[in-house]
Motif scaffolding. Structure first.
Motif, mmCIF file in Angstrom:
data_model
loop_
_atom_site.group_PDB
_atom_site.id
_atom_site.type_symbol
_atom_site.label_atom_id
_atom_site.label_comp_id
_atom_site.label_asym_id
_atom_site.label_seq_id
_atom_site.Cartn_x
_atom_site.Cartn_y
_atom_site.Cartn_z
ATOM 1 N N TYR A 408 35.597 -25.344 -8.671
ATOM 2 C CA TYR A 408 34.977 -25.235 -10.004
ATOM 3 C C TYR A 408 33.774 -26.175 -9.986
ATOM 4 N N HIS A 437 33.686 -20.891 -8.437
ATOM 5 C CA HIS A 437 33.157 -20.629 -9.774
ATOM 6 C C HIS A 437 32.062 -21.657 -10.055
ATOM 7 N N HIS A 578 31.645 -14.904 -12.026
ATOM 8 C CA HIS A 578 32.004 -16.213 -11.485
ATOM 9 C C HIS A 578 30.931 -17.260 -11.786
ATOM 10 N N HIS A 580 29.334 -19.099 -14.974
ATOM 11 C CA HIS A 580 29.695 -19.296 -16.379
ATOM 12 C C HIS A 580 28.626 -20.108 -17.107
ATOM 13 N N ILE A 612 40.797 -20.793 -14.608
ATOM 14 C CA ILE A 612 40.393 -20.796 -13.193
ATOM 15 C C ILE A 612 41.398 -21.538 -12.331
#
Length: 774
Positions: A408, A437, A578, A580, A612
């Protein structure tokens, strides 16, 4: 502990128990972080104002005073509240009567010239909003710089005399070529006279009694840039690149700031009153070189802030990062606390740079003769090898291939992730067992210039009128269709990079702009769409450069940046779902953004963490709160989201990666991973930046460290970091290495891996320092 000569009770209350030899030109105080810096300056100001109720003050503009202003207002408005009483007691505010500020004379430090006084980005507007009105000062007692009221030749306005806002100071010395230049020359002389009168007004009051100022990237105070005469007075003058780069954010781009002059008080203006309290406050490691220059070199016009050495009550108030290059602070680092490998690494690395000698060529005598390496416990033949082993172990960590991870990656602004970690992200993403992501937490609209938005809107209008935005003919486009197939806009753009078809790339961008306008303004048909674009163009042309636009145009600018972010990661096969865009609400484009609040700014991050379920979180790591204010406010929001998530599940295995980008860098000893970067990786990052961050290619808001694209500055940083490590490991370690990856190394990327507990401890200190501020 050092003698606290001439220090006030408030100042003494901020001293730690560290003995400092005070080998600086000007006494200084160090605090932990940016918010505490604001508290110190606010309390010292109130202490002085109580003793000098009719004194003359001069306070700074910009973002640095954020917590000074917040704390000053908070303390004055809540003087009798229990928590404020505790603050007063703790910091030795021994008087009970609340200081009255309406008797003070306020002196404006500087201003751009020319600029309308009504513009929100003028310093005249700033001081009226935050000091005259915000602190309740008496406007009648203020000495201000209002460009609209400075008399010019023939009673003309500056718009008439300087219609392009460019003032040619060479006319002071040249013969005018025409009537226009003659009027401009006379006007310049009138401005010069106005500046002399301004200076005299200050001197008639006895000079400035309390001065608070920041320090610029070239060491400037006020707009007294590097090279300014210590006897300089108020004047109209030009600036240098570093100053223009910083001012670009205020004025709407460096293309504006490089043409704009300034009116500034001089260094002699600041030091005219020999009893003046003159304070320079600074936060962050980026300011450390300027602080060292001003504090440890012989006072000179190369270091404008060194002029404070003239004043017995001159002071530097600094965060630990800003003070980190002072010899006192370096001594304290090595002489206090438990010795560890990080200290050994830093000491030996510093010695290699000081001697400009490879570590393998250092002798035991070299180590024994150096004031820091001689402190290394068990100093001996293996000391240098331990540093070499330490660096090599970080490289091994850096090139370790990870599997089954869920990354992330977060960035305060668009391009932060790319500039900070892209080569390493690309390396780990090649393993398809990993998922990635990318979440940008603010809209970043302030980085999009009006010029870029205008060009994009005008292009879109052309494509619409030529019938080349074909999706407009779909029957459901204006109802729901505009929301669909956004990835197609990304593919349309990228497929035409290889073909070098600029026309089609512009058309792809126009597709996304049309979608965005349809969404934001809820248009229902093509004619309404065209009219709306024309209205936006009209609104932009009617605004001044640097003006904070109305909310929907803010959002439209932010959506352009979001499209750019999608383009970057689509280079590496990442789908739009993916990538954001959180658009946290604290980010408004105001001079001082709000503090993050749970419902608005933390819960969206927490929601993504739950969905996630990452095993790794990357973030821009600024625990001191010293970089761009968005960085440390995003850090607070992420920390709080992680803290809340930890109440729901075991995060003992979660890894936090702290990266740094063009604003500040890790010392390698403070990093855990070193990743080798090849020429190919550098080119990939630079090309993806150039192809994707369309609004940033012209570098309207550059770093003061480099006049060009941020991607080039990142590469420059990676190369410099390699040079540092080569002094330890030797060049042959890389070009003779058995690993092809290491043989291809031409730069190095550093980042720091932390456990959740370690990360939250760092963030908690910053959070505590802001508690109690509205």
């Amino acid at each position: 502990m050092k003698k606290l000569k001439n220090f006030t009770p408030v100042e003494k209350s901020f001293f730690d128990n560290i003995e400092r030899k005070n080998r600086t030109n000007v006494p200084y105080i160090v605090v932990d972080n940016f918010p505490n810096l604001g508290l110190l300056t606010a309390l010292r100001f109130l202490e002085w104002a109580h003793e000098n109720p009719n004194g003359v003050i001069s306070l700074p503009t910009g973002k640095t005073p954020e917590y000074f202003i917040s704390w000053t207002k908070h303390i004055l408005q809540n003087w009798e509240r229990d928590d404020v009483i505790e603050i007063r007691k703790k910091h030795l505010i021994i008087f009970d009567e609340k200081p009255a500020l309406d008797g003070l004379h306020f002196v404006q430090i500087d201003e751009f010239y020319p600029i309308k006084s009504t513009q929100g980005n003028s310093f005249f507007h700033y001081v009226n909003q935050y000091y005259i009105e915000g602190l309740g000062l008496n406007r009648e007692k203020a000495i201000l710089i209002n460009c609209d009221e400075i008399p010019l030749a023939e009673g003309k306005t500056y718009q008439q005399v300087f219609p392009d806002n460019i003032v040619n100071l060479n006319l002071r010395y040249e013969t005018p070529k025409n009537i226009t230049e003659e009027i401009q020359q006379k006007s310049i002389f009138l401005i010069d006279q106005w500046c002399s009168d301004y200076e005299q007004k200050i001197r008639d009051l006895g000079g400035i009694g309390f001065f608070l100022g920041g320090i610029g990237p070239d060491g400037h105070i006020a707009f007294n840039t590097r090279g300014s005469d210590a006897l300089s007075t108020t004047r109209l003058t030009a600036t240098n690149f570093e100053t223009q780069a910083v001012a670009a954010g205020d004025l709407g781009g460096i293309e504006v700031s490089k043409e704009r002059l300034v009116i500034t008080i001089g260094l002699e203006t600041i030091t005219y009153n020999k009893d003046a309290v003159a304070i320079i406050f600074a936060a962050g490691e980026a300011k450390a070189p300027m602080i060292k220059d001003a504090q440890e070199f012989f006072p000179s016009n190369l270091y404008p802030a060194s002029v404070l050495a003239k004043l017995p009550f001159g002071r530097f108030y600094l965060t630990a990062g800003a003070a980190s290059m002072l010899k006192d602070c370096i001594d304290n680092f090595y002489n206090s606390g438990k010795w560890n490998q990080d200290k050994t690494d830093k000491a030996v690395m510093a010695l290699t740079k000081k001697l400009n000698r490879y570590a393998e060529h250092l002798t035991l005598q070299d180590l024994q003769n150096d004031c820091y390496t001689k402190l290394i416990p068990g100093l001996g033949e293996n000391t240098v090898k331990s540093v070499m082993d330490s660096m090599e172990s970080k490289i091994i960590k850096g090139i370790e291939k990870l599997e089954n991870e869920v990354f992330y990656h977060t960035g305060p602004h668009h391009d932060d992730i790319s500039l900070g970690l892209l080569p390493y992200i690309n390396y780990q993403s090649r393993n398809e067992s990993n998922q990635s992501h990318y979440s940008v937490l603010t809209s970043g609209f302030t980085a999009v210039t009006n010029k870029f938005l205008l060009k994009s809107l005008e292009d879109a209008l052309v494509f619409i009128r030529k019938g080349e935005i074909q999706m407009l003919v779909y029957p459901d486009f204006f109802e729901t269709g505009f929301r669909n197939k956004k990835d197609k806009d990304v593919y349309h753009y990228l497929i035409h990079i290889a073909s070098r078809d600029t026309y089609q790339r512009n058309r792809a961008l126009s597709h996304r702009i049309v979608r965005n306008i349809a969404e934001l303004w809820d248009v229902n048909h093509r004619t309404e769409l065209e009219n709306q674009i024309l209205e936006i163009i009209f609104a932009i042309k009617g605004s001044y450069t640097g003006q904070n636009p109305e909310p929907k145009i803010q959002t439209l600018k932010g959506m352009l940046r979001e499209y750019e972010e999608e383009l970057v990661w689509a280079h590496f096969g990442v789908m739009g779902d993916h990538v954001h865009h959180l658009r946290l609400g604290f980010y408004t484009g105001a001079i001082f953004t709000e503090k993050p609040i749970k419902e608005r700014d933390v819960l969206p991050i927490l929601k993504q963490l739950r969905e996630i379920n990452p095993t790794v979180i990357s973030l821009a790591f600024d625990p001191e709160g010293s970089g761009p204010d968005t960085h440390y406010k995003v850090l607070q929001a992420i920390a709080e989201a992680v803290r809340e998530w930890a109440k729901e599940k075991d995060l003992s295995e979660l890894k936090i990666w702290g990266y740094r980008n063009v604003w500040y860098q890790f010392h390698v000893a403070d990093s855990s991973h070193i990743f080798p970067i090849s020429l190919n990786a550098m080119t990939t990052m630079d090309e993806s930046f150039t192809n994707s961050y369309l609004s940033q290619v012209e570098a309207s808001f550059p770093s003061y460290r480099y006049n060009g694209k941020f991607s080039h500055l990142s590469i420059k940083t990676w190369v410099e970091q390699l040079q540092d490590i080569q002094l330890i490991l030797g060049k042959a370690y890389f070009y003779d290495n058995q690993s092809p990856r290491l043989r291809a190394t031409h730069g190095l990327l550093f980042f720091r891996e932390m456990s959740v507990d370690e990360f939250l401890r760092s963030a908690r200190e910053l959070e505590r320092s802001t508690q109690g501020i509205p």
